[in-house]
Design a protein around this motif. Structure first.
Motif, short mmCIF file in Angstrom:
data_model
loop_
_atom_site.label_atom_id
_atom_site.label_comp_id
_atom_site.label_asym_id
_atom_site.label_seq_id
_atom_site.Cartn_x
_atom_site.Cartn_y
_atom_site.Cartn_z
N THR A 347 0.90 -8.57 3.76
CA THR A 347 -0.28 -8.41 3.13
C THR A 347 -0.36 -6.82 2.54
O THR A 347 -1.21 -5.78 2.22
N TYR A 348 0.95 -6.03 1.98
CA TYR A 348 1.28 -4.86 1.76
C TYR A 348 0.46 -4.72 0.62
O TYR A 348 0.26 -3.00 0.60
N TYR A 349 1.14 -5.39 -0.44
CA TYR A 349 0.24 -4.80 -1.69
C TYR A 349 -1.45 -5.56 -2.21
O TYR A 349 -1.45 -5.52 -2.82
N SER A 350 -1.62 -5.74 -0.55
CA SER A 350 -3.39 -6.26 -0.65
C SER A 350 -3.73 -4.96 -1.11
O SER A 350 -3.91 -4.22 -0.05
N PRO A 351 -5.24 -5.31 -1.90
CA PRO A 351 -6.10 -6.10 -1.87
C PRO A 351 -5.59 -6.74 -3.96
O PRO A 351 -5.78 -7.74 -4.29
N THR A 352 -4.94 -5.98 -3.68
CA THR A 352 -3.91 -6.09 -5.45
C THR A 352 -3.41 -7.67 -5.47
O THR A 352 -3.63 -8.27 -6.45
N LEU A 353 -2.81 -8.04 -4.61
CA LEU A 353 -1.97 -9.40 -4.84
C LEU A 353 -2.54 -9.62 -3.16
O LEU A 353 -3.10 -9.36 -2.38
N ASP A 354 -2.69 -11.08 -3.61
CA ASP A 354 -3.03 -12.35 -2.28
C ASP A 354 -1.45 -12.18 -2.07
O ASP A 354 -0.85 -11.67 -1.76
N LYS A 355 -1.87 -12.89 -0.36
CA LYS A 355 -0.85 -12.34 0.98
C LYS A 355 0.30 -13.05 -0.09
O LYS A 355 1.83 -12.88 0.59
N LYS A 356 -0.03 -13.92 -0.59
CA LYS A 356 1.23 -15.11 -0.71
C LYS A 356 2.15 -13.88 -1.99
O LYS A 356 3.20 -13.92 -2.13
N LYS A 357 1.52 -13.06 -2.74
CA LYS A 357 1.98 -13.23 -3.90
C LYS A 357 2.95 -11.82 -3.23
O LYS A 357 3.60 -10.83 -3.77
N SER A 358 2.15 -10.92 -2.58
CA SER A 358 2.28 -9.85 -1.90
C SER A 358 4.44 -9.90 -1.31
O SER A 358 4.44 -9.07 -1.42
N VAL A 359 3.81 -11.37 -0.83
CA VAL A 359 5.24 -11.55 0.39
C VAL A 359 5.95 -11.52 -0.96
O VAL A 359 7.15 -11.11 -0.62
N SER A 360 5.80 -12.16 -1.91
CA SER A 360 6.88 -12.20 -3.70
C SER A 360 7.18 -11.37 -3.91
O SER A 360 8.47 -10.94 -4.02
#
Length: 428
Positions: A347-360
């Motif tokens: 979730t490093y890039y949350s909340p800008t990206l959701d968890k799935k998109k953050s992993v991607s």
């Protein structure tokens, strides 16, 4: 996270704005150090912020870069240390991560004025930060000059320095850390000690008399805080000694590593660390001295330099905790903390990206968008997630698979850490 108090930020602001007092012979001297070092203020800010995308506070200019150049270079009419209170830079009310990144940049080799009082200001900044659970530390080098990052500071763990043999007591006892240092290596280590065996003037607290003491004597005294220094005599008897040479040549390898760590405490501003590591490498001793501590190169841990890109305090804290528990031999807790870090990494890039998109995004950055590597890293993320869900690591329902062998914990730890240690190097 927002753990740095308003008081600490005020103290650091005052430090850079008003300077600090240092002893100068019989009186105190007020010294200053510019936070922007050898650069112009707007040049320093550009290293951390995209000034062209930030608003101007002066209606005559389109962006912050033009604004700041006008008021710090052309006119020089901004108040000293204005940046600490400028809301655009989020130093006053922003996250700890933003603030700490700014502080670390002050002491970057490209920025700092080597002829200034930067080291004294760094020490003072650390005194303030440690009150709120952080410290700035040398995490790497550029051109043999320290590059600083920040980490979580645990007062209880850092209050007393614990030498190698005591930190690794359990692993040594269980023979999980075999150590051998041959005679040639011991001789080279002792010669290095002799080269750096300085003389200090100390004062006896009882009599008030001054006396001289050498680094070698100080190291033996430091060791005595933890155990009686002993060595083998010519008859093969293990006896007490006050002689550092005998201790290095004729004691256990663990004790030699203790001596190295204590000696390094008196040689932080020399090439002692690099020379010790050169001796280790030359003699194929599988250890490395880093930031005052010797560690086995067989043990996989995230290097301090790899922590630099991590700008999220929670992730950094979990990785440090996992490493500390692993080094102490508490493998089950180490694995649990590491899996917590793995989940937080997702979730490093949350909340800008959701968890799935953050992993991607993490996988895309790691792989350089190359299909084979994307498949490889995606598969590893999925498999580690499944391991965390199936085994009793983070969850303790009766349906979870028990881990009863420490060697399995060790496997899980090293496998998960392998992925994390690569991932964090690509974090933006």
């Amino acid at each position: 996270m927002n753990s740095i108090s308003e008081i600490t930020k005020r103290d650091i602001f005052d430090l850079f704005k008003y300077g600090m007092d240092i002893p100068d012979l019989w009186e105190m001297q007020k010294v200053q150090y510019n936070y922007f070092g050898r650069l112009e203020e707007f040049e320093f800010c550009k290293r951390l912020y995209d000034l062209k995308e930030m608003p101007s506070l002066d209606k005559r200019y389109c962006n912050a870069e033009e604004d700041i150049w006008q008021h710090t270079v052309n006119n020089d009419d901004y108040p000293f240390c204005w940046v600490f209170e400028d809301e655009r830079f989020q130093l006053k009310n922003g996250s700890d991560e933003i603030y700490l990144k700014f502080i670390c940049e002050i002491f970057h080799p490209t920025v700092r004025n080597e002829n200034g009082y930067w080291e004294k200001f760094l020490d003072e900044v650390n005194k303030f930060l440690k009150n709120d659970g952080y410290e700035v530390f040398p995490a790497g080098k550029i051109s043999n000059r320290d590059v600083y990052s920040w980490r979580i500071y645990n007062l209880a763990e850092n209050k007393l320095f614990i030498p190698f043999s005591q930190r690794n007591q359990k692993a040594i006892k269980e023979k999980r850390m075999p150590i051998s240092i041959k005679k040639n290596a011991r001789n080279q280590i002792y010669q290095l000690f002799e080269k750096n065996n300085d003389v200090y003037r100390k004062t006896d607290k009882t009599t008030g008399w001054d006396y001289d003491v050498t680094t070698n004597e100080e190291v033996i005294a430091d060791i005595r805080q933890f155990y009686i220094p002993k060595c083998f005599n010519e008859q093969g008897q293990y006896e007490e000694t006050n002689n550092l040479k005998d201790f290095v040549f004729s004691s256990s390898p663990n004790c030699v590593l203790d001596a190295i760590e204590f000696f390094e405490n008196y040689n932080k501003n020399t090439d002692f660390e690099a020379e010790v590591n050169a001796i280790f490498k030359l003699n194929e001793v599988p250890f490395k001295l880093s930031n005052g501590k010797v560690a086995s190169t067989f043990n996989i841990q995230i290097k301090d330099s790899a922590l630099i890109p991590i700008q999220e305090a929670g992730l950094k804290e979990l990785l440090q905790e996992a490493a500390n528990y692993y080094d102490k031999g508490n493998l089950n807790i180490a694995v649990e903390k590491l899996w917590d870090a793995f989940e937080r990494l997702k979730t490093y890039y949350s909340p800008t990206l959701d968890k799935k998109k953050s992993v991607s995004k993490i996988i895309g950055d790691m792989s350089g968008q190359k299909a084979h590597y994307m498949d490889l890293f995606e598969k590893e993320f999925i498999e580690l997630t499944q391991i965390g869900n199936s085994f009793r690591i983070r969850h303790h329902e009766t349906t979870k698979i028990n881990i009863e062998d420490d060697r399995h914990y060790d496997y899980f730890y090293k496998r998960c850490l392998s992925l994390i240690s690569v991932s964090v190097q690509y974090l933006a």
